[in-house]
Structures are given as structure tokens and as C-alpha cells.
Design an enzyme around this catalytic site. Structure first.
Site, PDB file in Angstrom:
ATOM      1  CB  VAL A  85     -20.326  -1.714  13.019  1.00 14.74           C
ATOM      2  CG1 VAL A  85     -19.804  -2.360  14.293  1.00 14.74           C
ATOM      3  CG2 VAL A  85     -20.097  -0.205  13.064  1.00 14.74           C
ATOM      4  CB  THR A  87     -20.897   2.881   7.606  1.00 14.49           C
ATOM      5  OG1 THR A  87     -20.135   2.183   6.596  1.00 14.49           O
ATOM      6  CG2 THR A  87     -20.093   2.923   8.888  1.00 14.49           C
ATOM      7  CB  ALA A 161     -11.983  -6.789  -3.990  1.00 14.03           C
ATOM      8  CB  ALA A 222     -15.254   7.861  -5.989  1.00 14.63           C
ATOM      9  CB  CYS A 273     -18.026  -0.904  -1.106  1.00 14.68           C
ATOM     10  SG  CYS A 273     -17.678  -1.984   0.281  1.00 14.68           S
ATOM     11  CD  GLN A 275     -26.655   2.370  -5.137  1.00 11.26           C
ATOM     12  OE1 GLN A 275     -26.902   2.050  -6.279  1.00 11.26           O
ATOM     13  NE2 GLN A 275     -27.484   2.139  -4.142  1.00 11.26           N
ATOM     14  NE  ARG A 343     -22.835  -7.041   1.974  1.00  3.77           N
ATOM     15  CZ  ARG A 343     -21.891  -6.785   2.873  1.00  3.77           C
ATOM     16  NH1 ARG A 343     -22.195  -6.164   3.990  1.00  3.77           N
ATOM     17  NH2 ARG A 343     -20.652  -7.163   2.658  1.00  3.77           N
ATOM     18  NE  ARG A 447     -21.607  -9.597 -13.977  1.00  3.00           N
ATOM     19  CZ  ARG A 447     -21.178  -8.796 -13.011  1.00  3.00           C
ATOM     20  NH1 ARG A 447     -20.034  -8.176 -13.115  1.00  3.00           N
ATOM     21  NH2 ARG A 447     -21.920  -8.590 -11.947  1.00  3.00           N
TER      22      ARG A 447
END
Ligand SMILES: NC(=O)c1ccc[n+]([C@@H]2O[C@H](COP(=O)([O-])OP(=O)(O)OC[C@H]3O[C@@H](n4cnc5c(N)ncnc54)[C@H](O)[C@@H]3O)[C@@H](O)[C@H]2O)c1
Ligand SMILES: O=c1ccn([C@@H]2O[C@H](COP(=O)(O)OP(=O)(O)O[C@H]3O[C@H](CO)[C@@H](O)[C@H](O)[C@H]3O)[C@@H](O)[C@H]2O)c(=O)[nH]1
Length: 478
Positions: A85, A87, A161, A222, A273, A275, A343, A447
């Protein structure tokens, strides 16, 4: 064996489809509170765009793969329950803008506890702060009414990914399973490992303790994001010195200790994911008193914000310090190619930055709907990661137009901005687009996917990220 997965999103859907495809002896049911999403998974128009996904779903669906809103029944019957779910980053209260909001995770745990009449393995598939398993364990044990029911919690973070999810699931670099170092913990790890062993070589199935597995997921993201922020920082220096960021990336990437991947300078990383997980990691560091470590990782996100802002400033300064009432064609709104996911896409911040200066954005993306674009450009930060977001209303915005194709977006525009690296953008007839635009016609390649020399021959003023500046830009506006 029966598997249930709570959360039919970008992770739950494809991951469980692959498990079902590779394990015909296991019944897999994906449940979600979002009925619209479940209906879409049961239709020919899946709720997410992911190359190769439909073929996998089609083969397993109805055989041993099912999508349902009957959460109680399927969770109750399962031996293994995956939890996948949302987070999201907290938007209010303590830790707002940094900490992970575990509301949906805790809700899922309470649901599992309330319907369980048999012992279960509960698998953390969602990305969570380190030590979440401990909290979830307490919620499960204290809320289960049936005597004798035991829960073994495993951390099994997902590394897929988007855009390459099916390939990543079929041939993962590794699968990581963390569990308690007890007899029942080791037994649970082995049970889950035997599921993956249906198609993944044993040496790629890594085991660890719970906290290492939880922390490894945050650390992996990270490190990946840090590489992008590092090369993006160098891209700014390249523009200031006449170096070329692609040549620098190639030169350092051939060092086997550095490696060539994830060194593409860009307008900024996006996606649900990077950030979120870095903010989460930094907040965990802060919470345990590691202020310097927290600041180190926050800087990766700050550099990403700087890169998006820098891109907007380049556009405005190049276009004679005003974009007011100028039409700007935006090519690409998804956060990367081969996905319709928006997102945290850098396109949101770039478009908002241009609109704030009075520009009219005409946006074209092959996989993103107009409703999604309007919703993203009007929603408050962090709202996109709530279960109801995809069903919330979208509002028309005065200075935003969603174009049906690239030509319509460029018609009468002063500039084209490339924000997503869709392959189709490389093949356009830029001479024909140039002919439809105001002059001077600008291209801002966020890009570095276009043939810049050819575009200059056509007559475009070209800004390419991290590349020596076009003389036109250098002379007057750098
Ligand atoms: N998207 C990725 O590429 C990716 C990769 C690895 C890990 N993750 C992590 O996986 C998790 C899920 O990410 P996602 O991208 O699949 O999100 P998502 O928003 O696409 O899907 C989450 C789903 O969970 C459902 N849900 C929420 N609460 C529920 C409940 N109580 N009962 C039933 N359903 C519920 C929502 O309706 C939604 O459909 C997050 O923690 C994310 O960080 C995502
Ligand atoms: O050299 C690069 C590589 C990527 N990006 C950008 O970085 C973002 C993220 O890309 P990518 O990592 O390919 O996609 P995600 O789907 O966000 O996957 C990341 O986030 C997932 C969710 O946690 C993890 O599972 C994956 O391992 C991790 O790669 C996108 O905006 C890319 O355009 C760059 O700017 N330059």
C-alpha cells in the site's frame, strides 16, 4: 499455498502477476479498496501502462491470478499476505514534508489481524522506515481475536523500476528477504524464498535481518538518486565552463569503480520513490540524532529542486527574460519514458514555474491523460500518494492546454521543452515543427535526446542541459 496482496498499484499488480505466472501451483489474489482499479485489472485496459504487463496478466488471470475487492475473504484465506500500500510523505503534523505516513500500512495490518483465523506470513512490500516491522508486529498481535494465531513478519522490499518492471521482475539483480533470526523467522524466510525460487536462481535470493532489509531499500534509492544529483550538479558547472556533461559522464563511467549507469543529466529525477524515500531516510536519521547524516541526504533532494528551478530560469532568461503570454510546448509529462506515471514528475515543477511567469503551457504526452495533467498541476504537494488521489476531481487551468499531439502543441509556440525522454520525440520532423513556431524558435532539451547540431541547422536556438551554451544564449542571456 494461497497468497494475497493488499494494494493493486504499480508494485502489487505487476509483482503478483509475475508470481502467479511463474508459480502456477499457487493461488494469488490482489485486493484493493479502489474498486475502479480492481475493475481495470480485470479488464483489457489495465490501470497502469507498463511494457509487457498485459501479456503476463492475460496468461495468469483467471487461472491462478485474481483481482478482487473482497479483502476480508482473501486475506483470511491466505498463507502469505503481501502489503503493498501507499507509504506517502506526511503532509501535516509532526515530521510533515519528511516522515513517512504509515496510516495506510497500519490500516492494512489492522485489517489482517481482524480477519485472520489462521497463522500467516506478513510481507512488507511497501517501502517503509527502518523498524516498521516492529510496530506492525505489535498491531497484529494486539488486534487478532483468534487464539493461537501467529504472525511472522518479513521485509521483502521491491526494486523494480517503472517502464522496465516486467523485465526487472523476470530477471531481478536480487531479491531481498529480511526476517527474524528465530526458528519461525528462518522458516518464514525459507517459505518466501521457495516462492521466488520458482524462477530466480537461489544465489540471487539474499537474506538479511529485518532492519537491514528495510534500510537497504531506502539506501538503494538514496544511492541511485545521489548519482543523478551528482551528475546534475556537474551539468551546471559544464554550462559555466564549456565542458559537455555527456563527455564527462562517459569519461567517469568507464571507470569500473563508478560504472556507466544512472549518469544521465536531466531536468531532475521524478517518480514516486526517490524524493519520498530520501526524505524518509533523512527523517529517520534526524529521529536518532544523526543531524549531519540527515543533512547530507537532504542535499540530494535540494540539488534536484535546484536543477528544476535552474531549467525554468534558463528558459525565461533565454526568451528575453519574459515568457508572459508566450505559448510553450511541453513534450512529455510522465516522470520517465515508457510509463504513464506522473508522480513527482519534474514536469509539474517546470510547468508551474513557467506558468507563474505568465507562460501558456501546451502539454503533450503519449501516455498521460488530460485529467491527470490538470489534477497534478492543481493538487497540493504530496497529495498524489493517497489512495483516493486518482479519483479526485481535476480542474481546468487557465494557462494550461493539453494538446492531442506534438504538432498541435508546437503550433504558434515560441519554444519546445523536452521533459520526458520518450523515443518518439527523437523521430519528429523538427523542420516542420519549426515552420509552425514563432521566431526565434527555441528548444530546451531537458533530457539531451535530440540531435542538437541538426536542430541548429534548422534554425532553432537550442539549450541542451549541461552542454556548451549556444552562442545566442551565451552572448546575451547567460
Ligand atoms: N512504484 C514503484 O515503482 C515502487 C517500487 C518499489 C517500491 N514501491 C513502494 O511500494 C508501495 C506501493 O507503491 P505503488 O507505486 O504500488 O503505489 P500505488 O498508489 O500505485 O498502489 C497502492 C495501492 O494500495 C491501495 N491501498 C491503500 N490502502 C489500502 C488498504 N487499506 N486496503 C487495500 N488497498 C489499499 C491503494 O488504493 C492503491 O491502489 C509504496 O510504499 C512504494 O514506495 C514502489
Ligand atoms: O541517469 C538517470 C537515471 C534516471 N533519471 C531519472 O530518475 C528518475 C527515476 O528513474 P528510475 O529509477 O529509472 O525509475 P523508478 O521507477 O523511480 O525506480 C526507482 O525507484 C523504485 C521505487 O523505489 C525502485 O524500486 C527502483 O529500483 C529505482 O530505480 C526518473 O525521473 C528518471 O528520468 C535521471 O534523471 N538520470
Amino acid at each position: 499455498m494461497k497468497i494475497a496482496c493488499i494494494g493493486a498499484g504499480y508494485v502489487g499488480g505487476p509483482t503478483m502477476a509475475m508470481v502467479a505466472l511463474k508459480c502456477p501451483d499457487i493461488e494469488v489474489v490482489v485486493v484493493d479498496i479502489n474498486e475502479e482499479r480492481i475493475n481495470a485489472w480485470n479488464s483489457d485496459k489495465l490501470p497502469i501502462y507498463e511494457p509487457g504487463l498485459f501479456e503476463v496478466v492475460k496468461e495468469a488471470r483467471g487461472r491462478n491470478l485474481f483481482f478482487s475487492t473482497d479483502t476480508k475473504k482473501h486475506i483470511g484465506e491466505a498463507d502469505i499476505v503481501f502489503v503493498s500500500v501507499n507509504t506517502p510523505t506526511k503532509s501535516t503534523g509532526i515530521g510533515a514534508g519528511k516522515a513517512a505516513d504509515l496510516t495506510y500500512w497500519e490500516g492494512a495490518a489492522r485489517l489482517i489481524a481482524s480477519v485472520s483465523t489462521s497463522s500467516k506470513i506478513v510481507v512488507e512490500k511497501s517501502t517503509v522506515p527502518v523498524k516498521t516491522a516492529e510496530a506492525i508486529g505489535k498491531v497484529l498481535q494486539r488486534n487478532c481475536a483468534t487464539p493461537g494465531v501467529e504472525f511472522e513478519i518479513l521485509s521483502n522490499p521491491e526494486f523494480l523500476a517503472e517502464g522496465t518492471a516486467i523485465e526487472d521482475l523476470r530477471h531481478p539483480d536480487r531479491v531481498l528477504i529480511g526476517g527474524a533470526d528465530t526458528v519461525s523467522g528462518r522458516k518464514a524466510i525459507e517459505t518466501l524464498a521457495s516462492v521466488y525460487a520458482h524462477w530466480i536462481p537461489r544465489e540471487r535470493i539474499l537474506t538479511a535481518n529485518l532492519w537491514s532489509a528495510e534500510l537497504a531499500k531506502l539506501t538503494a534509492n538514496a544511492f541511485l538518486a545521489q548519482r543523478i544529483s551528482s551528475i546534475n550538479a556537474i551539468s551546471a558547472l559544464c554550462e559555466a565552463t564549456g565542458a559537455d556533461v555527456q563527455q564527462v559522464a562517459h569519461a567517469i563511467g568507464t571507470d569500473s569503480r563508478i560504472g556507466p549507469k544512472f549518469l544521465n543529466a536531466s531536468v531532475g529525477f521524478g517518480g514516486s520513490c526517490f524524493q519520498k524515500d530520501i526524505l524518509n531516510l533523512s527523517y529517520v536519521c534526524e529521529s536518532v540524532g544523526l543531524k549531519e547524516v540527515a543533512e547530507y541526504w537532504y542535499q540530494v533532494v535540494s540539488m534536484n529542486d535546484y536543477q528544476k528551478q535552474r531549467f525554468v530560469e534558463r528558459i525565461i532568461s533565454a526568451m528575453f527574460n519574459t515568457v508572459s503570454k508566450k505559448k510553450i510546448a511541453i513534450y512529455g509529462f510522465a516522470f520517465k519514458k515508457d510509463t504513464g506515471d506522473t508522480r513527482e514528475t519534474p514536469a509539474i515543477d517546470v510547468c508551474k514555474g513557467l506558468i507563474r511567469d505568465g507562460a501558456k503551457c501546451s502539454i503533450y504526452d503519449p501516455e498521460v491523460t488530460p485529467e491527470q495533467i490538470f489534477r497534478d498541476l492543481s493538487a497540493p504537494k504530496f497529495e498524489w500518494d493517497r489512495p483516493n488521489y486518482s479519483r479526485s476531481a481535476s480542474h481546468m487551468l487557465e494557462n494550461v492546454q493539453v494538446a492531442p499531439d506534438a504538432t498541435a502543441a508546437a503550433e504558434g509556440a515560441h519554444a519546445i521543452c523536452i521533459l520526458t525522454e520518450w523515443d518518439a520525440f527523437k523521430a519528429y520532423d523538427y523542420q516542420a515543427l519549426y515552420d509552425k513556431m514563432h521566431k526565434p524558435a527555441f528548444i530546451f532539451d531537458g533530457r539531451n535526446i535530440l540531435d542538437h547540431a541538426k536542430l541548429r541547422e534548422t534554425g532553432f536556438i537550442v539549450y541542451a542541459l549541461g552542454k556548451p551554451l549556444d552562442p545566442f544564449l551565451q552572448k546575451n542571456y547567460s
